[in-house]
Write a protein that holds these residues in place. Structure first.
Motif, PDB file in Angstrom:
ATOM      1  N   UNK A 159       0.744  -1.066   0.140  1.00 42.27           N
ATOM      2  CA  UNK A 159      -0.111   0.100   0.165  1.00 42.27           C
ATOM      3  C   UNK A 159       0.856   1.330   0.036  1.00 42.27           C
ATOM      4  N   UNK A 160       2.182   1.338   0.913  1.00 41.82           N
ATOM      5  CA  UNK A 160       2.899   2.611   0.870  1.00 41.82           C
ATOM      6  C   UNK A 160       3.775   2.529  -0.503  1.00 41.82           C
ATOM      7  N   UNK A 161       3.869   1.455  -1.067  1.00 34.71           N
ATOM      8  CA  UNK A 161       4.556   1.665  -2.545  1.00 34.71           C
ATOM      9  C   UNK A 161       3.557   2.217  -3.396  1.00 34.71           C
ATOM     10  N   UNK A 162       2.374   1.777  -3.434  1.00 32.82           N
ATOM     11  CA  UNK A 162       1.389   2.094  -4.276  1.00 32.82           C
ATOM     12  C   UNK A 162       1.090   3.655  -4.098  1.00 32.82           C
ATOM     13  N   UNK A 163       1.185   4.071  -2.850  1.00 33.01           N
ATOM     14  CA  UNK A 163       1.192   5.533  -2.722  1.00 33.01           C
ATOM     15  C   UNK A 163       1.847   6.365  -3.322  1.00 33.01           C
ATOM     16  N   UNK A 164       3.012   5.886  -3.809  1.00 30.84           N
ATOM     17  CA  UNK A 164       3.993   6.723  -4.598  1.00 30.84           C
ATOM     18  C   UNK A 164       3.548   7.587  -5.798  1.00 30.84           C
ATOM     19  N   UNK A 165       2.415   6.877  -6.368  1.00 32.59           N
ATOM     20  CA  UNK A 165       1.823   7.409  -7.688  1.00 32.59           C
ATOM     21  C   UNK A 165       1.438   8.971  -7.404  1.00 32.59           C
ATOM     22  N   UNK A 166       1.256   9.098  -5.865  1.00 32.40           N
ATOM     23  CA  UNK A 166       0.914  10.563  -5.810  1.00 32.40           C
ATOM     24  C   UNK A 166       1.855  11.343  -5.978  1.00 32.40           C
ATOM     25  N   UNK A 167       3.122  11.110  -6.000  1.00 36.00           N
ATOM     26  CA  UNK A 167       4.091  11.861  -6.443  1.00 36.00           C
ATOM     27  C   UNK A 167       4.431  12.141  -7.723  1.00 36.00           C
ATOM     28  N   UNK A 168       3.907  11.435  -8.638  1.00 35.75           N
ATOM     29  CA  UNK A 168       3.797  11.689 -10.201  1.00 35.75           C
ATOM     30  C   UNK A 168       3.473  12.851 -10.712  1.00 35.75           C
ATOM     31  N   UNK A 169       4.017  13.645 -11.657  1.00 37.77           N
ATOM     32  CA  UNK A 169       3.645  14.712 -12.019  1.00 37.77           C
ATOM     33  C   UNK A 169       2.435  14.533 -13.242  1.00 37.77           C
ATOM     34  N   UNK A 170       1.573  15.485 -13.402  1.00 36.72           N
ATOM     35  CA  UNK A 170       0.767  15.175 -14.328  1.00 36.72           C
ATOM     36  C   UNK A 170      -0.592  14.468 -14.032  1.00 36.72           C
ATOM     37  N   UNK A 171      -1.713  14.752 -14.611  1.00 31.70           N
ATOM     38  CA  UNK A 171      -2.870  14.106 -14.298  1.00 31.70           C
ATOM     39  C   UNK A 171      -2.803  12.370 -14.587  1.00 31.70           C
ATOM     40  N   UNK A 172      -3.484  11.773 -13.590  1.00 35.25           N
ATOM     41  CA  UNK A 172      -3.201  10.375 -13.786  1.00 35.25           C
ATOM     42  C   UNK A 172      -4.344   9.470 -13.394  1.00 35.25           C
TER      43      UNK A 172
END
Length: 231
Positions: A159-172
Motif C-alpha cells: 500500500x505504501x509503495x502504491x501511494x508513491x503514484x501520488x508523487x507523479x507529475x501530471x494527471x493520472x
C-alpha cells in the motif's frame, strides 16, 4: 545517480548471474562456466573461483604465457515478479590467466580476468567503462540487501509503495488492476515500475541524500512514504 563503473562493479560483486565466455569452448555446457565466487582486485582485475577441473581453469592453465581472450557476461534480474524482468547486463572483456600462489578450497581454483574494457546496458542506459574508472569504483553499499529489501517492500508494504503514484507529475487515472512494483534500490533512491493495461513505465524516487546503511535507508524510505501520504 551511480556511475557506469559503480553499476558494473555492483553487478560483479552482487548476486546476479554470470557466465565466462571463452572462444573455442562453445560446446561446453554453460553451467561449467559459471564462477562460484567473484571478486575484484585493487587494480580492477576480476578474480573468479571455479571447480579445479572446469574448462575455464584448464584453458588458463594450458595457455601458460599465451593470452586467452574471455568475456564475463553478467545478467541482472529483478528479485520480484515484474514484466520485463531483466534489469540490465554488463560485459567485461579481457584476458584469462592463472593466479600463481593463490590458495583455494580443495577442489577449486582461482583464475584472473585481466580487465580490458566493459560495457553496461541497464535501466540507466548504455555506457562504456574504462579500466581506471572500474578499479576506482565501489559497489553500492545496499547491493547485498537489495533483493530481500525489495521483496519485503513488495510483500509487506504494497500500500505504501502504491501511494508513491501520488508523487507523479501530471494527471493520472488509476484502476484496481494497475500495479505498482518496487524494481530497483540503491543508495541514491528507489525505482518503481507502474504496470497498467496500456503499458508499463518506470519512475525514479531520489532520496534527499545518499544512504550508506540500513538505518539510513529506513529513514529515507520513511520520508519518502510520508511525502506520498501528505501529497
Amino acid at each position: 545517480m551511480p556511475s557506469a563503473a559503480e553499476r558494473t562493479r555492483t553487478l560483479v560483486q552482487g548476486t546476479c548471474s554470470a557466465v565466462l565466455l571463452i572462444p573455442g569452448l562453445d560446446s561446453v555446457r554453460p553451467e561449467q562456466l559459471l564462477p562460484k565466487v567473484r571478486s575484484v582486485g585493487p587494480d580492477g582485475d576480476v578474480f573468479l573461483l571455479f571447480p579445479a577441473d572446469s574448462p575455464a581453469v584448464r584453458t588458463a592453465t594450458h595457455a601458460q604465457d599465451d593470452e586467452v581472450p574471455a568475456v564475463l557476461e553478467l545478467t541482472d534480474v529483478a528479485p520480484v515478479a515484474v514484466p520485463h524482468r531483466i534489469r540490465g547486463r554488463a560485459w567485461i572483456s579481457g584476458w584469462l590467466t592463472t593466479v600463481p600462489g593463490a590458495t583455494a578450497d580443495p577442489g577449486r581454483a582461482l583464475v584472473r580476468l585481466e580487465f580490458g574494457e566493459a560495457h553496461v546496458d541497464d535501466l540507466w542506459g548504455t555506457e562504456r567503462v574504462d579500466a581506471a574508472a572500474f578499479a576506482a569504483a565501489e559497489a553500492d553499499p545496499l547491493a547485498g540487501h537489495e533483493a530481500e529489501l525489495l521483496q519485503h517492500l513488495h510483500s509487506g508494504h504494497g500500500d505504501q509503495v502504491s501511494s508513491l503514484r501520488s508523487l507523479l507529475s501530471g494527471p493520472q487515472s488509476w484502476t484496481p488492476a494497475d500495479r505498482v512494483i518496487p524494481l530497483a534500490l540503491d543508495r541514491f533512491g528507489l525505482r518503481v515500475r507502474f504496470v497498467r493495461a496500456a503499458g508499463s513505465f518506470d519512475a525514479r524516487f531520489d532520496f534527499p541524500e545518499p544512504v550508506n546503511d540500513i538505518p539510513g535507508l529506513r529513514r529515507a524510505m520513511h520520508r519518502l512514504f510520508e511525502a506520498a501520504a501528505h501529497d
